[in-house]
Design a protein around this motif. Sequence first.
Motif, short mmCIF file in Angstrom:
data_model
loop_
_atom_site.label_atom_id
_atom_site.label_comp_id
_atom_site.label_asym_id
_atom_site.label_seq_id
_atom_site.Cartn_x
_atom_site.Cartn_y
_atom_site.Cartn_z
N TRP A 5 0.84 -1.20 0.00
CA TRP A 5 0.00 0.00 0.00
C TRP A 5 0.87 1.25 0.00
O TRP A 5 1.84 1.36 0.73
N GLY A 6 0.46 2.22 -0.80
CA GLY A 6 1.15 3.51 -0.81
C GLY A 6 0.42 4.54 0.02
O GLY A 6 1.03 5.37 0.69
N SER A 7 -0.92 4.49 0.01
CA SER A 7 -1.71 5.44 0.79
C SER A 7 -3.10 4.86 1.00
O SER A 7 -3.52 3.92 0.31
N LEU A 8 -3.80 5.44 1.95
CA LEU A 8 -5.16 5.01 2.28
C LEU A 8 -5.99 6.25 2.57
O LEU A 8 -5.58 7.11 3.37
N ALA A 9 -7.12 6.38 1.92
CA ALA A 9 -7.98 7.54 2.12
C ALA A 9 -9.43 7.08 2.12
O ALA A 9 -9.82 6.22 1.32
N PHE A 10 -10.22 7.64 3.01
CA PHE A 10 -11.66 7.37 3.01
C PHE A 10 -12.38 8.56 3.63
O PHE A 10 -11.81 9.34 4.40
N ASP A 11 -13.63 8.72 3.25
CA ASP A 11 -14.44 9.82 3.77
C ASP A 11 -15.84 9.32 4.06
O ASP A 11 -16.29 8.29 3.53
N LEU A 12 -16.56 10.07 4.88
CA LEU A 12 -17.93 9.71 5.24
C LEU A 12 -18.66 10.96 5.70
O LEU A 12 -18.04 11.97 6.06
N SER A 13 -19.98 10.89 5.66
CA SER A 13 -20.84 11.99 6.09
C SER A 13 -21.72 11.52 7.23
O SER A 13 -22.24 10.39 7.20
N VAL A 14 -21.90 12.38 8.24
CA VAL A 14 -22.68 12.05 9.42
C VAL A 14 -23.73 13.12 9.63
O VAL A 14 -23.41 14.31 9.66
N SER A 26 -12.97 13.46 6.40
CA SER A 26 -12.02 12.93 5.42
C SER A 26 -10.72 12.57 6.13
O SER A 26 -10.16 13.40 6.86
N ILE A 27 -10.27 11.34 5.94
CA ILE A 27 -9.06 10.84 6.61
C ILE A 27 -8.10 10.31 5.55
O ILE A 27 -8.52 9.58 4.63
N PHE A 28 -6.84 10.68 5.68
CA PHE A 28 -5.83 10.29 4.69
C PHE A 28 -4.56 9.83 5.43
O PHE A 28 -4.10 10.48 6.37
N PHE A 29 -4.01 8.69 4.99
CA PHE A 29 -2.74 8.18 5.50
C PHE A 29 -1.83 7.91 4.31
O PHE A 29 -2.28 7.36 3.30
N ASN A 30 -0.58 8.29 4.45
CA ASN A 30 0.42 8.01 3.43
C ASN A 30 1.46 7.07 4.02
O ASN A 30 2.03 7.33 5.08
N ASN A 31 1.72 5.97 3.32
CA ASN A 31 2.60 4.92 3.82
C ASN A 31 3.97 5.01 3.16
O ASN A 31 4.08 5.03 1.93
N HIS A 32 5.03 5.11 3.99
CA HIS A 32 6.39 5.13 3.48
C HIS A 32 6.78 3.72 3.03
O HIS A 32 6.20 2.72 3.46
N VAL A 37 3.98 5.12 8.65
CA VAL A 37 3.04 6.14 8.22
C VAL A 37 3.70 7.50 8.42
O VAL A 37 3.84 7.98 9.55
N ASN A 38 4.12 8.14 7.35
CA ASN A 38 4.87 9.40 7.46
C ASN A 38 4.00 10.62 7.19
O ASN A 38 4.48 11.75 7.32
N GLU A 39 2.75 10.44 6.83
CA GLU A 39 1.87 11.58 6.60
C GLU A 39 0.44 11.17 6.89
O GLU A 39 -0.01 10.10 6.49
N LYS A 40 -0.27 12.03 7.60
CA LYS A 40 -1.68 11.76 7.91
C LYS A 40 -2.42 13.08 8.04
O LYS A 40 -1.84 14.11 8.42
N SER A 41 -3.69 13.05 7.73
CA SER A 41 -4.52 14.25 7.87
C SER A 41 -5.95 13.84 8.15
O SER A 41 -6.44 12.84 7.61
N ILE A 42 -6.59 14.59 9.01
CA ILE A 42 -8.00 14.40 9.34
C ILE A 42 -8.71 15.74 9.18
O ILE A 42 -8.36 16.71 9.85
N VAL A 43 -9.68 15.80 8.28
CA VAL A 43 -10.40 17.03 7.99
C VAL A 43 -11.87 16.83 8.32
O VAL A 43 -12.48 15.86 7.89
N ILE A 44 -12.41 17.75 9.11
CA ILE A 44 -13.83 17.71 9.49
C ILE A 44 -14.49 19.02 9.08
O ILE A 44 -14.00 20.09 9.43
N LYS A 45 -15.56 18.93 8.33
CA LYS A 45 -16.32 20.10 7.89
C LYS A 45 -17.77 19.91 8.30
O LYS A 45 -18.42 18.96 7.87
#
Length: 288
Positions: A5-14, A26-32, A37-45
């Motif tokens: 795996w190079g990266s993993l991303a998924f999103d959902l609405s609540v 929205s959640i994103f992980f980047n796999n070295h 895991v050298n990069e991650k982000s969690i975005v909530i709107k």
Amino acid sequence: FRKSWGSLAFDLSVYNANYQSLSYLSIFFNNHASGIVNEKSIVIKTINLDIYNSYLMFFEVLYMVFTLCYFFELCYRAWKHYPKYFKDPWLYINFVSIVSSMLSVAIWYVYIPSLTEFNKDNKFRRSNEITKIHGLFQVYSQFSSIAMITIWLRLLQFLAATKARVQLLLRALGMSATNMLTYLSYIGVVLIGFGTFALTHFSAVSENFSSLDTTLISCFELALGNIRPMNGVDTAFAQYFFFLFMVCFYFISVQMFNAIINYSYNRVSEDMEPQFKRDRSERQRKEM
């Protein structure tokens, strides 16, 4: 993570029925390549789906009427006292306040129909539509925040016309502006010097000094007395860096800042002493 795996991303609405809100996650992980895991982000709107009430329209119209009246009054003063009026810094503060107020109201009346269409046409099922409507609201909130802070700043203008002490503070700040800019430029150079040293020496052992922007933020936190960025930094020069930095910024720079303000305040106080005497005499005459 698997090695392939190079990266993993998924999103959902609540959807929250109690608050009538819709949250997009929205959640994103980047796999070295090494498996870390050298990069991650969690975005909530979050969007409030039921925000418009009919009784608010009265205050919106009233706010817009007062803003327009103040705009015409500003134009009249600028025309009557041209060009002297353009040298007054309050002109530009009032202008920014009026423009930001008008733009916030205009964007609000664009946002409300967009939100209604968003609810009716099932656009909430698409993440790009959620991002779009959320971005529009963010623009509205930015202009509204500028309008609010400038409206409160404008109160100082009216207080300065009636209270001598308020005028004293404003004149002291204005007098110290030139010296303050010189002081900030010198302090900025020293801060960058310490920052480049920390970036070079501490980046390998602490995430707080891993890049230039995070290093400058960490140094700024240290200057405010927060020593958290130095936690876990265990190198040969860490203690010397911390000692010199705190002496330069937390002690010397703070005293220099206070000295500039005190000097300007004392100078203006001496200049305004006759006015203070008149105010005291008038106050004593009224009491008698």
